[in-house]
Design a protein around this motif. Sequence first.
Motif, mmCIF file in Angstrom:
data_model
loop_
_atom_site.group_PDB
_atom_site.id
_atom_site.type_symbol
_atom_site.label_atom_id
_atom_site.label_comp_id
_atom_site.label_asym_id
_atom_site.label_seq_id
_atom_site.Cartn_x
_atom_site.Cartn_y
_atom_site.Cartn_z
ATOM 1 N N LEU A 107 1.013 -1.374 0.097
ATOM 2 C CA LEU A 107 0.073 0.039 0.096
ATOM 3 C C LEU A 107 0.940 1.290 0.095
ATOM 4 C CD1 LEU A 107 -2.857 -1.275 2.382
ATOM 5 C CD2 LEU A 107 -2.961 -1.001 -0.160
ATOM 6 N N LEU A 108 1.899 1.238 0.724
ATOM 7 C CA LEU A 108 2.751 2.281 0.594
ATOM 8 C C LEU A 108 3.459 2.563 -0.929
ATOM 9 C CD1 LEU A 108 4.339 4.728 2.309
ATOM 10 C CD2 LEU A 108 6.306 3.056 2.697
ATOM 11 N N GLN A 109 3.865 1.461 -1.455
ATOM 12 C CA GLN A 109 4.244 1.543 -2.919
ATOM 13 C C GLN A 109 3.008 2.246 -3.631
ATOM 14 O OE1 GLN A 109 6.322 -2.603 -2.343
ATOM 15 N NE2 GLN A 109 6.587 -1.449 -4.492
ATOM 16 N N ALA A 110 1.920 1.811 -3.575
ATOM 17 C CA ALA A 110 0.953 2.047 -4.294
ATOM 18 C C ALA A 110 0.553 3.746 -4.060
ATOM 19 C CB ALA A 110 -0.263 1.362 -4.083
ATOM 20 N N GLY A 140 13.146 2.469 -1.172
ATOM 21 C CA GLY A 140 13.445 3.556 -2.204
ATOM 22 C C GLY A 140 12.130 4.216 -2.623
ATOM 23 N N VAL A 141 11.120 4.079 -1.937
ATOM 24 C CA VAL A 141 9.707 4.753 -2.620
ATOM 25 C C VAL A 141 9.632 6.575 -2.017
ATOM 26 C CG1 VAL A 141 7.406 5.314 -1.447
ATOM 27 C CG2 VAL A 141 8.439 2.982 -1.598
ATOM 28 N N ASP A 269 14.240 -6.752 -1.989
ATOM 29 C CA ASP A 269 14.582 -6.034 -1.208
ATOM 30 C C ASP A 269 14.188 -4.108 -1.404
ATOM 31 O OD1 ASP A 269 16.302 -5.633 -3.527
ATOM 32 O OD2 ASP A 269 18.050 -5.368 -2.340
ATOM 33 N N ARG A 270 13.527 -4.121 -2.748
ATOM 34 C CA ARG A 270 13.035 -2.881 -2.817
ATOM 35 C C ARG A 270 11.302 -3.021 -2.893
ATOM 36 N NH1 ARG A 270 16.788 0.685 -2.178
ATOM 37 N NH2 ARG A 270 15.870 2.076 -3.705
ATOM 38 N N GLY A 271 11.091 -4.011 -2.072
ATOM 39 C CA GLY A 271 9.357 -3.970 -2.037
ATOM 40 C C GLY A 271 8.791 -5.125 -2.958
ATOM 41 N N LEU A 272 7.508 -4.993 -2.977
ATOM 42 C CA LEU A 272 6.878 -5.921 -3.922
ATOM 43 C C LEU A 272 6.946 -5.856 -5.384
ATOM 44 C CD1 LEU A 272 3.884 -6.644 -1.270
ATOM 45 C CD2 LEU A 272 5.463 -8.171 -1.975
ATOM 46 N N ARG A 273 7.086 -6.628 -6.251
ATOM 47 C CA ARG A 273 7.358 -6.678 -7.625
ATOM 48 C C ARG A 273 6.104 -7.286 -8.238
ATOM 49 N NH1 ARG A 273 9.044 -2.434 -5.985
ATOM 50 N NH2 ARG A 273 11.089 -1.742 -6.319
ATOM 51 N N GLY A 274 5.505 -6.982 -9.219
ATOM 52 C CA GLY A 274 4.620 -7.823 -9.982
ATOM 53 C C GLY A 274 5.247 -8.845 -10.709
#
Length: 454
Positions: A107-110, A140-141, A269-274
């Motif tokens: 959610l933070l990435q979104a 890295g957001v 390590d940089r969050g969730l990736r599709g």
Amino acid sequence: MATRVKTQYVCSECGGTSPKWQGQCPHCNAWNTLSEARVEATEKGANRFAALAGAAPVQTLGDIDAREMPRRSTGIDEFDRVLGGGLVEGGVVLIGGDPGIGKSTLLLQALAAMAESCSVLYVSGEESAAQVALRARRLGVDGRKVRLLAETGLERIQATLASEKPQVAVIDSIQTLYSAEMQSAPGSVAQVRECAAQLTRLAKQSGVTVVFVGHVTKEGTLAGPRVLEHMVDTVLYFEGDTHSSFRLVRAFKNRFGAVNELGVFAMTDRGLRGVANPSALFLSQHDVQVAGSCVLVTQEGTRPLLVEVQALVDSSHAPNPRRLSVGLEQQRLAMLLAVLHRHAGVAAHDQDVFVNAVGGVRIQEPAADLAVLLAILSSMRNRPLPRGLVVFGEVGLAGEVRPAPRGQERLREAAKLGFSKAIIPKANAPKHAIEGLEVIAVDRLDKAIDQLKV
């Protein structure tokens, strides 16, 4: 006039209320789920829910102009897929999952991606503002346009939403909020229900899109009353093992899109990736063909997925042989073994049978029946199935192979990934040949077994 304080008992399963304690909930018949909640009522004759929009006139259904709701992309393709194309204005989304599985990260990435085109607000009830900023830096957001509020008081959150007027707001999490009008502790059934109801009404009146983060119980269901799922428009669940790098987000309810849609993510390590090709996650790479392995083409919402179903059959040394299924329905496995015995003459009454869906995916559709039975037969006879084979089809109690929905899409996905042979139900046989794929259509379980000669 002073307010009246009353006590009622609220069910943690269904959210129903009772004026006195009982061992069994009178609404859902669950045992030992009623807990005491002190409720402050307003003045006599007053209505706490008077803030609802005015009543609309009665209309004829055919005269109403029904238009598609505009969507707002989250900036993450897999997340948009699960939501049905994106977030809807005034929509309320509830997302649940185990601790540490990636709800807040996603959610933070979104929000950071949406902040480039609309106003957003992140309400953190579990972490301080410094902790959220530290997580954003680690991922890295770019948080320069993300507004942040570290608060748990419902009234202060409502005031902030009214002053900031964000287009998208995330509440992390709904179980940490409390209303000053309620005497119950934060996280109690009464507090969760009241806070969710108030914020849902605010979303419908103001048009802000609200996303709730929900805790789950040890059984994997959302903590608090089940009525919370009925209030919101969309319910999403995170699935997957926290020890694995892959995460699945599944839609269980969606008023603005398809249910049972699946999004596949990889935790980096940089969050969730599709994940662009999720079928590769659920297929093992064997140097040589192994017994007990069968590739299934399953359908998750609008997406066909290829999943490897593995079976291990071994002699039982106990009076009651074990039947263990991981990722597939446990009771259905016992039924399929009975069908295999009755209609194919293969007995497993003295064998331990273990079945697993590779990659941690949960398969809920009955179209996996044929693949499960062929994997069991391959393991029992210690003979690998032919290379490049895919299978799907439901098996009935009479031994018939019943069709599965969207059979053509499943076959095209298998051909695209290089599979050369498919055993499918006769009713799913394609009218035109599919290049590179030999299709064998069968209507009985014994005929499917005869085609493989295992």
